[in-house]
Design an enzyme around this catalytic site. Structure first.
Site, mmCIF file in Angstrom:
data_model
loop_
_atom_site.group_PDB
_atom_site.id
_atom_site.type_symbol
_atom_site.label_atom_id
_atom_site.label_comp_id
_atom_site.label_asym_id
_atom_site.label_seq_id
_atom_site.Cartn_x
_atom_site.Cartn_y
_atom_site.Cartn_z
ATOM 1 N N ASP A 76 44.040 24.335 -32.165
ATOM 2 C CA ASP A 76 44.672 25.468 -32.841
ATOM 3 C C ASP A 76 45.746 26.082 -31.935
ATOM 4 O O ASP A 76 46.647 25.383 -31.486
ATOM 5 C CB ASP A 76 43.599 26.484 -33.248
ATOM 6 C CG ASP A 76 44.047 27.369 -34.398
ATOM 7 O OD1 ASP A 76 44.825 28.305 -34.149
ATOM 8 O OD2 ASP A 76 43.619 27.125 -35.549
ATOM 9 N N HIS A 80 50.664 29.021 -22.892
ATOM 10 C CA HIS A 80 51.066 28.425 -21.616
ATOM 11 C C HIS A 80 51.985 29.404 -20.897
ATOM 12 O O HIS A 80 52.794 30.083 -21.528
ATOM 13 C CB HIS A 80 51.829 27.123 -21.822
ATOM 14 C CG HIS A 80 51.049 26.053 -22.510
ATOM 15 N ND1 HIS A 80 49.810 25.646 -22.093
ATOM 16 C CD2 HIS A 80 51.337 25.305 -23.610
ATOM 17 C CE1 HIS A 80 49.367 24.688 -22.887
ATOM 18 N NE2 HIS A 80 50.279 24.478 -23.815
ATOM 19 N N CYS A 169 42.442 29.229 -29.219
ATOM 20 C CA CYS A 169 42.029 27.970 -29.850
ATOM 21 C C CYS A 169 41.377 28.203 -31.210
ATOM 22 O O CYS A 169 40.559 27.393 -31.668
ATOM 23 C CB CYS A 169 41.109 27.175 -28.928
ATOM 24 S SG CYS A 169 41.884 26.764 -27.355
#
Length: 208
Positions: A76, A80, A169
């Site tokens: 999902d 970053h 996620c």
């Protein structure tokens, strides 16, 4: 497996590098390669990622210079950014087994974290690497021409506040952590890179 350290690379540029490596690996022009790098701030959504898991407006992020990218990996939404080690294994699979490949990446990261006395492990039914109930590494891969791309992101000294802008996620109520948070400080990124490269070379052999 050859390891290449790229430093900080923008997400789209890194994706182009991955796809170039995928094509060259598929033609047998290069060996299996682990690309290690960091990204500037970016949120990425996997193929089936739910936009509702992004908790702030895209316009707000755009005003801060933070991109949101829809990409061709599983999983999902994740974040970053600086202080996070990203790894993209470009590996040709003779017998494609994505589930085993994911578990092998998890094992490599658990091995690497053990080098720094971080008690990492798995959570049943969930992909990634965890310290207790907190996620320290996210994993999402893709396969093209029988060659893997995308990969993992390990939080070393990551600013964890960026994870509070998403359901990490796609999981509600799950928090992120980092080596720095767990240990009260973190080793140099160079040391983490070395441990991760060594562990990946060991755990990912046998796929090609």
């Amino acid at each position: 497996m050859e390891t290449v350290w790229l430093g900080e690379v923008g997400y789209r540029e890194a994706l182009g590098l991955q796809l170039s490596h995928v094509d060259r690996r598929a033609r047998g022009e290069i060996p299996d390669t682990l690309l290690l790098l960091t990204h500037p701030h970016v949120y990425t959504l996997g193929r089936a990622g739910d936009e509702a898991n992004l908790l702030v407006p895209r316009e707000t992020l755009a005003s801060e210079g933070i991109a949101v990218e829809r990409v061709g990996r599983g999983g999902d939404i994740t974040y970053h950014g600086p202080g996070q080690l990203v790894g993209y294994p470009i590996l040709r699979m003779e017998r494609p087994d994505v589930h085993r490949f994911l578990r092998s990446i998890e094992a490599a990261l658990i091995d690497a974290l053990a080098e720094f006395d971080v008690p990492a492990g798995r959570v049943a039914g969930l992909t990634g690497v965890w310290v207790g109930e907190r996620k320290i590494a996210s994993i999402g891969v893709g396969v093209r021409k029988w060659v893997t791309y995308h990969g993992f992101a390990l939080n070393v000294t990551t600013d964890l506040s960026f994870f509070r802008r998403i359901h990490l996620c796609g999981l509600k109520g799950r928090d992120a952590t980092s080596i720095a948070e767990v240990k009260g400080g973190a080793p140099a990124m160079e040391a983490v890179r070395g441990a991760v490269a060594t562990a990946c070379a060991r755990r990912l052999e046998g796929f090609s």
